[in-house]
Motif scaffolding. Structure first.
Motif, PDB file in Angstrom:
ATOM      1  N   GLY A  22       0.754  -0.856  -0.086  1.00 56.04           N
ATOM      2  CA  GLY A  22       0.073   0.140  -0.204  1.00 56.04           C
ATOM      3  C   GLY A  22       0.595   1.331   0.223  1.00 56.04           C
ATOM      4  O   GLY A  22       0.392   2.418  -0.507  1.00 56.04           O
ATOM      5  N   ASN A  23       2.277   1.056   0.725  1.00 52.70           N
ATOM      6  CA  ASN A  23       2.910   2.263   0.770  1.00 52.70           C
ATOM      7  C   ASN A  23       4.374   1.904  -0.127  1.00 52.70           C
ATOM      8  O   ASN A  23       4.672   0.509  -0.152  1.00 52.70           O
ATOM      9  CB  ASN A  23       3.496   2.554   2.219  1.00 52.70           C
ATOM     10  N   ILE A  24       4.583   2.998  -0.512  1.00 55.55           N
ATOM     11  CA  ILE A  24       5.802   2.505  -0.916  1.00 55.55           C
ATOM     12  C   ILE A  24       7.030   4.053  -1.088  1.00 55.55           C
ATOM     13  O   ILE A  24       6.813   4.883  -0.818  1.00 55.55           O
ATOM     14  CB  ILE A  24       6.161   2.934  -2.551  1.00 55.55           C
ATOM     15  N   ASP A  25       8.280   3.549  -0.460  1.00 57.62           N
ATOM     16  CA  ASP A  25       8.628   4.430  -0.202  1.00 57.62           C
ATOM     17  C   ASP A  25      10.274   4.851  -1.249  1.00 57.62           C
ATOM     18  O   ASP A  25      10.848   3.744  -1.100  1.00 57.62           O
ATOM     19  CB  ASP A  25      10.158   3.551   0.960  1.00 57.62           C
ATOM     20  N   ILE A  26       9.899   5.782  -1.210  1.00 60.54           N
ATOM     21  CA  ILE A  26      10.485   6.671  -2.761  1.00 60.54           C
ATOM     22  C   ILE A  26      12.039   7.226  -2.188  1.00 60.54           C
ATOM     23  O   ILE A  26      12.728   7.991  -3.052  1.00 60.54           O
ATOM     24  CB  ILE A  26       9.689   7.357  -3.808  1.00 60.54           C
ATOM     25  N   LYS A  27      12.167   7.628  -1.157  1.00 62.99           N
ATOM     26  CA  LYS A  27      13.550   8.312  -0.265  1.00 62.99           C
ATOM     27  C   LYS A  27      14.997   7.711  -1.034  1.00 62.99           C
ATOM     28  O   LYS A  27      14.714   6.281  -0.118  1.00 62.99           O
ATOM     29  CB  LYS A  27      13.155   8.682   0.802  1.00 62.99           C
ATOM     30  N   ALA A  28      15.837   8.651  -1.311  1.00 67.98           N
ATOM     31  CA  ALA A  28      16.476   7.821  -1.211  1.00 67.98           C
ATOM     32  C   ALA A  28      17.329   7.772  -0.148  1.00 67.98           C
ATOM     33  O   ALA A  28      17.669   8.179   1.230  1.00 67.98           O
ATOM     34  CB  ALA A  28      17.430   8.233  -2.254  1.00 67.98           C
TER      35      ALA A  28
END
Length: 58
Positions: free
Chosen positions: A52-58
């Motif tokens: 449900g959630n995607i972590d796109i922080k690098a």
């Protein structure tokens, strides 16, 4: 023409067809049972919060 030989040949042909249909029905029933088991297994493994959630922080 030998009527008895024709009758035997026709009876054998009908028997082969009946056996073939019976085998196909058994195969269809087995596949249906397998499909129902697969659907049940998939329903039990559902995790609604997963993905449900995607972590796109690098």
């Amino acid at each position: 023409m030998d009527i008895a030989a024709l009758s035997i040949g026709l009876a054998q042909s009908n028997l082969k067809q009946a056996v073939g249909i019976s085998v196909l029905n058994m195969s269809k029933d087995q596949a249906s049972g397998d499909a129902q088991a697969l659907v049940k297994m998939l329903e039990q493994s559902v995790q609604p919060n997963l993905g449900g959630n995607i972590d796109i922080k690098a």
